[in-house]
Design a protein around this motif. Structure first.
Motif, PDB file in Angstrom:
ATOM      1  N   LYS A  94       0.811  -1.232   0.000  1.00  0.00           N
ATOM      2  CA  LYS A  94       0.000   0.000   0.000  1.00  0.00           C
ATOM      3  C   LYS A  94       0.840   1.275   0.000  1.00  0.00           C
ATOM      4  CE  LYS A  94      -3.937  -2.271   0.817  1.00  0.00           C
ATOM      5  NZ  LYS A  94      -4.733  -2.657  -0.311  1.00  0.00           N
ATOM      6  N   GLU A  95       2.157   1.118  -0.216  1.00  0.00           N
ATOM      7  CA  GLU A  95       3.025   2.295  -0.183  1.00  0.00           C
ATOM      8  C   GLU A  95       2.569   3.367  -1.161  1.00  0.00           C
ATOM      9  OE1 GLU A  95       7.188   1.235  -0.703  1.00  0.00           O
ATOM     10  OE2 GLU A  95       6.813  -0.453   0.629  1.00  0.00           O
ATOM     11  N   GLU A  97      -0.226   4.477  -1.802  1.00  0.00           N
ATOM     12  CA  GLU A  97      -1.202   5.402  -1.249  1.00  0.00           C
ATOM     13  C   GLU A  97      -0.529   6.634  -0.669  1.00  0.00           C
ATOM     14  OE1 GLU A  97      -3.935   3.702   1.557  1.00  0.00           O
ATOM     15  OE2 GLU A  97      -4.411   2.031   0.222  1.00  0.00           O
ATOM     16  N   ASP A  98       0.658   6.426  -0.110  1.00  0.00           N
ATOM     17  CA  ASP A  98       1.359   7.575   0.439  1.00  0.00           C
ATOM     18  C   ASP A  98       2.120   8.328  -0.651  1.00  0.00           C
ATOM     19  OD1 ASP A  98       2.228   9.076   2.881  1.00  0.00           O
ATOM     20  OD2 ASP A  98       4.153   8.619   1.957  1.00  0.00           O
TER      21      ASP A  98
END
Lengths: 266, 328
Positions: A94-95, A97-98
């Protein structure tokens, strides 16, 4: 505007930091396949009396192989360096998303991935070149000469951009659960049918294949390098591979930035 | 971009967060899901604001729209006066986001996560290094500075995510269910950190389905369900104005209708609801009502399988508003 350029280069700096940390891994994954390939086909085969020759021209098989294996390294790296990390970021880590919250339009984040991916492809080409050039049996040396450095540079750079854009495209459209199929269905067919082990012109006896492989981006990378490194071998006309490399890079960059943006902004 | 207003409103005079009739519809022509349905919201400078609602209420979609990664279907969302649709990059520069999932950069160390985040937001190198050191100190993570982030426990990772969201000193901090899935010690520690940030004047929007958490941290709360705001106010206001008194629940074997009728007539009972075999009694005082209800049930020949009393809380406010059974 300048703030956004600053963000772009900060993203690049982060990727280079990671590349430095994983450089050993980068070398192993880049070197292994071409090294084994030239070892078996350019060293072992001539020694044990088996061998290929590059079509009807009588040049050594290594001469055919050098541009081909460099192109494979470029193409493979584009997928390795862009698509695989991206698939991870979309699925479990989910990196992404940042990352897309960095203060730039979302497509800039994708463009940065293409830029760094292309740079890694170029680096891979540089690493692979001495190996495929130097590893061979006595008398099986490839014969290379760059008669047009500009043509070589353009073909090389656009091959790298095309590979990275392909990586971004694959990374944004593939279902993470299907990753094991990526190699069987995409990477291996592209490699084996990428005119790596034979010049495209020599496919004339199999007309359907000669036409079909034109869908394969690797063909243009290989032929572009072949035309600029081993011009005495038959190769595609310059306009044809240039159109495909430059036009394909541009089109695939635009398309992949769009699929990337659609994937992260809902 | 064509058509963007040339004048960017001054941040100082605008609300940090404003949503006007904000709407998000997902889906195709055949099947649509309305995730957020005409939400109005205004968060004041320095305020700790809570969006409270059950899972699937539209909290994360709302945060997604306010943070530019979900495109609104209708209405407007403004961060410091900037429309999220037309000034996405400028909005992103002003916000810090702690999402539900662990989105830390697994390829970097703890310290590098902060440093590079600062660099992405244009913090100069020296300042970014300083901020990274400062924040690690403040969040008691200094000892882990050189660890890779995948070595961190859930609680530490959550702390690092908050630290990271603060590196570029955002005007608005978004926290999407920051304490779900971490152990009680970490949660209490996190509440302390968030309390400190509030005291330091940080504007914060928090989503949670933990009423206790909202009650403890938030100055004002919007209770949302099905994408709509059901109520807005301070925790105290919500508890008072909504008449969320003591909630008494009784589960009856048999037909509860006679009990519900008699209960409504009891002293101190404000309202009675029935749902299957469950009777919900909203009482203005807690003393004696539960006992009286059990007594009444017994006198009616009903067997009380379960009885419970919930003191005034946001939980009861929520149940009053949605009239629903606990979903967690």
């Amino acid at each position: 505007m300048s703030a956004e350029v600053g963000t772009f280069f900060a993203l690049v700096a982060r990727d280079l930091r990671v590349l430095r940390r994983q450089f050993g891994q980068f070398l192993v994954r880049t070197i292994m396949q071409p090294l084994l390939f030239v070892f078996v086909f350019a060293y072992v085969f001539p020694k044990i009396g088996q061998g290929f020759h590059g079509g009807s021209t009588g040049v050594s098989f290594t001469t055919v192989l050098v541009p081909g294996l460099i192109a494979v390294a470029i193409n493979f790296q584009g997928i390795q360096a862009v698509a695989l990390p991206l698939v991870q970021e979309f699925s479990f880590s989910k990196e992404i998303e940042d990352r897309v919250l960095a203060p730039v339009p979302v497509w800039v984040v994708g463009l940065e991935k293409i830029a760094v991916g292309a740079a890694q492809s170029l680096l891979a080409a540089g690493v692979v070149f001495p190996i495929v050039y130097l590893v061979h049996a006595h008398g099986a040396a490839p014969s290379l000469h760059i008669h047009d450095p500009l043509l070589f540079a353009i073909a090389l750079v656009f091959a790298c951009v095309l590979a990275a854009a392909l990586g971004l495209f694959i990374g944004t459209v593939i279902d993470p659960r299907k990753i094991p199929l990526l190699f069987a269905v995409v990477v291996i067919p592209i490699t084996f049918l990428g005119c790596v082990y034979y010049p495209w012109a020599t496919l004339t006896p199999i007309p359907w294949l000669k036409v079909l492989v034109l869908l394969n981006p690797l063909v243009y990378m290989t032929e572009g390098l072949r035309a600029s490194l081993t011009p005495e071998l038959p190769h595609m006309p310059v306009w044809a591979f240039m159109l495909a490399l430059v036009g394909g890079s541009t089109a695939l960059t635009i398309v992949s930035l769009r699929t990337f943006t659609r994937r992260v902004v809902t | 971009m064509i058509g963007e207003p040339a004048i960017i409103p001054s941040a100082a005079t605008e609300s940090p967060i404003r949503a006007e009739q904000l709407r998000k519809v997902y889906g195709s022509r055949h099947e649509t899901v309305i995730a957020v349905d005409g939400l109005d919201l205004e968060v004041r400078r320095g305020e700790f604001f809570g969006l409270l609602g059950p899972n699937g209420a539209g909290k994360s979609t709302t945060i997604g729209m306010l943070t530019t990664i979900v495109v609104p279907t209708g209405g407007r969302a403004l961060i410091a006066g900037l429309d999220v649709r037309h000034h996405a990059a400028a909005v992103k520069r002003r916000i810090g986001v702690v999402s539900q999932a662990n989105t830390l950069d697994r390829s970097l160390t703890v310290w590098e996560n902060l440093y590079y985040h600062g660099r992405f937001f244009g913090v100069p190198r020296r300042r970014a290094r300083l901020r990274a050191d400062e924040l690690l100190e403040q969040f008691a993570l200094s000892e882990r500075a050189q660890s890779m982030v995948f070595q961190l426990s859930g609680g530490l990772a959550q702390r690092l995510m908050i630290a990271r969201a603060l590196v570029h000193e955002p005007e608005v901090l978004f926290l999407d269910e920051p304490t779900s899935g971490i152990d009680p010690q970490s949660r209490i520690n996190l509440w302390r950190i968030l309390g400190d940030l509030h005291e330091a004047g940080q504007t914060t929007l928090l989503t949670t389905h933990n009423m206790d958490e909202a009650d403890k941290l938030c100055e004002r709360i919007a209770i949302i369900d099905n994408g709509k705001a059901l109520a807005l106010g301070s925790p105290t206001e919500l508890k008072q104005t909504l008449g969320a008194d003591t909630l008494i629940t009784l589960t009856i074997d048999g037909e509860p209708a006679p009990l519900a009728e008699r209960a409504a007539a009891l002293a101190g009972v404000r309202a009675v609801e029935r749902e299957g075999q469950l009777v919900r009694v909203f009482a203005t005082r807690s003393e004696g009502v539960l006992a009286k209800l059990v007594e009444t049930a017994t006198s009616l020949g009903l067997h009380v399988r379960d009885a419970a009393s919930h003191p005034p809380s946001l939980e009861t406010v929520f149940l009053t508003l949605t009239g629903r059974e606990y979903r967690e």
